[in-house]
Design an enzyme around this catalytic site. Structure first.
Site, PDB file in Angstrom:
ATOM      1  CD  GLU A   1     -30.174   0.303  -0.918  1.00 36.81           C
ATOM      2  OE1 GLU A   1     -28.939   0.378  -0.817  1.00 36.81           O
ATOM      3  OE2 GLU A   1     -30.823   0.857  -1.721  1.00 36.81           O
TER       4      GLU A   1
ATOM      5  CB  CYS B   1     -25.792   4.117  -5.475  1.00 33.91           C
ATOM      6  SG  CYS B   1     -24.257   5.017  -4.979  1.00 33.91           S
TER       7      CYS B   1
ATOM      8  CG  HIS C   1     -27.724   3.912  -0.912  1.00 32.39           C
ATOM      9  ND1 HIS C   1     -27.431   2.336  -1.813  1.00 32.39           N
ATOM     10  CD2 HIS C   1     -26.783   4.640  -1.222  1.00 32.39           C
ATOM     11  CE1 HIS C   1     -26.001   2.664  -1.996  1.00 32.39           C
ATOM     12  NE2 HIS C   1     -25.547   3.748  -2.095  1.00 32.39           N
TER      13      HIS C   1
END
EC number: 6.3.4.2
Length: 554
Positions: free
Chosen positions: A520, A380, A518
């Site tokens: 994650e 990001c 993102h």
């Protein structure tokens, strides 16, 4: 009606209700049950999207773009159910819905009150989020005794009263502190916590007793006697050195069997915890280790990057590698210098964030990693910093920046979509009155990867989907110019309008990749995520002096 397990907490906050609930859910899932989870938060904010990461920690994002409490991240890392905005409810959202109904006249002029109107809306939300599952775990945020959580506790009391003990179970997590001076565990806080809960009409069926030491049988019997909870249902939750041991510990004490019996859940097949056993074994018995620098804006409050830290560890689990995290404040790069702070690391990750504070430190971090051949993973804001670095120091665009930080910069390589294109695709002049909130991109979105790129190799497929949470984008007016200077645009949105992934050619840098999304949020300890697995592998190669890479290519 879906059987419900309500999880409450007492004595103090931050005891780990979310982790305990998720661990139980993971065991039930291995028994063949379709499980979902839900969080009821007592704060008045409508959602955590605008809350300070220093106070609240990470804002977790679901597939449908909901900005939620970080506990939903714990849930999705432990169970395979994909959650949505229905699984995260705050007091603010409840009151907002009730007030909207009152304004429409839905209550026919009745006096709107906490009981029944607020509690009815809470119950409606619970039913909506849990419908169609074999069992659902519902966590109530805060601590018993807090005035803010009383409407939620009243709502679950009503549910239990109506549905009975075979459709609703109360599980209460408390603290049993170890008093070093006395050399013993103290059960009194747990007794008082249960007393507080019973005063509002809730009798726990199961007690999870969090402690530093194992709970001796004598204390277990004492707690059972004073709380009116069966001794079998008093579960010791001792501190563990590896988070993923908790499902194994709870199963060993028969918690899942107790829940299955009480709620008469079907099918009652045995739990299969071999994946959790493998995760624990890989953590406890690594064959390698690496040090990863996480250069962010909120590192003093690591919960702001909870999913990032976990995803890095998951990437290590896939190759039995311990990942040591070196948390660095991006502002320190501007004062101490990248050389002093990053010279001893095997890889560098720059996570997301908002605002100009520390951004120049992120740009310097990207430059250092790019020039010194250190594996770099930008997420990001970390991607945007990498683009700014490349534009300034490789493409010769002096003064390149993001309009988030400098609206008058000569080369806005990062900006709001409304600043560089219209709905027809024509370039328009930057407008300082652009709606900053109108361009937030949230939730799961597909992207197409370029053949022959590192990203395509890691994912192993042409089209992937990742979750987003950002306003600013790569400015397409600079796409050709930056590509001509050597930047590889490895991923783009399905309509080809937005840049999703950038990287450096592998003959120039061993591993340099940055993505706007993102990833994650989609990493789990059992599967990991291909980008994080690849990043940790690159860090191992860097640590080994490139020998692993040479062996792989050979």
């Amino acid at each position: 009606m879906t059987p419900l397990i309500f999880v409450t907490g007492g004595v103090v906050s931050s005891l780990g209700k979310g982790i305990a609930a998720a661990s139980l859910a993971s065991i039930l899932e291995t028994r063949g049950l379709k499980v979902t989870m839900m969080k009821l938060d007592p704060y008045i904010n409508v959602d955590p999207g605008t809350m300070s990461p220093f106070q609240h920690g990470e804002v977790y994002v679901t597939d449908d773009g909901a900005e939620t409490d970080l506990d939903l991240g714990h849930y999705e890392r432990f169970v395979r159910t994909r959650l949505s905005r229905r699984n995260s409810v705050t007091t603010g959202r409840i009151y907002e819905a009730v007030i909207r109904k009152e304004r429409r006249g839905d209550y026919l002029g009745a006096t709107v009150q906490v009981i029944p109107h607020i509690t009815d809306e809470i119950r409606r939300c619970i039913d909506e989020a849990t419908e169609g599952y074999d069992v659902a775990l519902v966590e109530i945020g805060g601590t018993v005794g807090d005035i803010e959580s009383l409407p939620f506790l009243e709502a679950i009391r009503q549910i239990r009263a109506e549905r009975g003990p075979e459709k609703a179970l109360f599980m209460h997590l408390t603290l049993v502190p170890w008093i070093a001076a006395a050399g013993e565990l103290k059960t009194k806080p747990t007794q008082h916590s249960v007393k507080e809960l019973r005063s509002i009409g809730i009798q726990p069926d199961v007690l999870l007793c969090r402690s530093e030491q194992p709970l001796p049988d004598g204390e277990r019997r004492k707690i059972a006697l004073f709380t009116n909870v069966p001794e079998r249902a008093v579960i010791s939750v001792q501190d563990v050195d590896v988070l993923y041991k908790l499902p194994l510990e709870l199963h060993a004490q028969g918690l899942d069997a107790l829940v299955v019996d009480r709620l008469r859940l079907q099918p009652p097949r045995p739990a299969d915890l071999h994946e959790w056993e493998a995760a624990v074994d890989a953590t406890v018995n690594p064959v390698d280790e690496v040090t990863i620098a996480v250069v962010g804006k909120y590192v003093d409050h690591k919960d702001a990057y909870k999913s990032v830290g976990e995803a890095l560890k998951h990437g290590g689990l896939r190759q039995r590698t311990r990942v040591n995290l070196k948390w660095l404040e991006s502002q320190d790069m501007e004062t101490a210098g990248a050389e002093a702070l990053l010279a001893d690391v095997d890889g560098i990750l720059v996570p997301g964030g908002f605002g100009d504070r520390g951004f120049e430190g992120k740009v310097l971090t990207s430059k250092f990693a790019r020039e010194h051949g250190i594996p770099y993973f930008g997420i990001c804001y970390g991607m945007q910093a990498a683009v700014v670095d490349f534009a300034r120091h490789r493409a010769g665009l002096e003064g390149a920046n993001s309009t988030e930080n400098d609206k008058q910069c000569p080369h806005p390589v990062i900006g709001l979509i409304t600043e560089w294109r219209t709905s027809t695709g024509d370039v328009e002049k930057r407008d300082e009155k652009s709606d900053l909130g109108g361009t937030m991109r949230l939730g799961l979105q597909e992207q197409r990867l370029k053949p022959g790129t590192l990203a395509r190799e890691l994912y192993g497929k042409d089209v992937v989907a990742e979750r987003h949470r950002h306003r600013y984008e790569f400015n397409n007016r600079y796409r050709t110019q930056l590509e001509d200077a050597g930047l590889v645009i490895a991923g783009k949105s399905m309509d080809d309008t937005l840049v999703e992934v950038v990287e450096l050619p592998r003959d120039e840098h061993p591993w340099f990749l940055a993505c706007q999304a993102h990833p994650e949020f989609l990493s789990t300890p059992r599967e990991g995520h291909p980008l994080f697995v690849g990043f940790i592998r690159a860090a191992r190669e860097k640590k080994a002096g490139g020998s692993l890479l040479k062996e792989a290519r050979a």
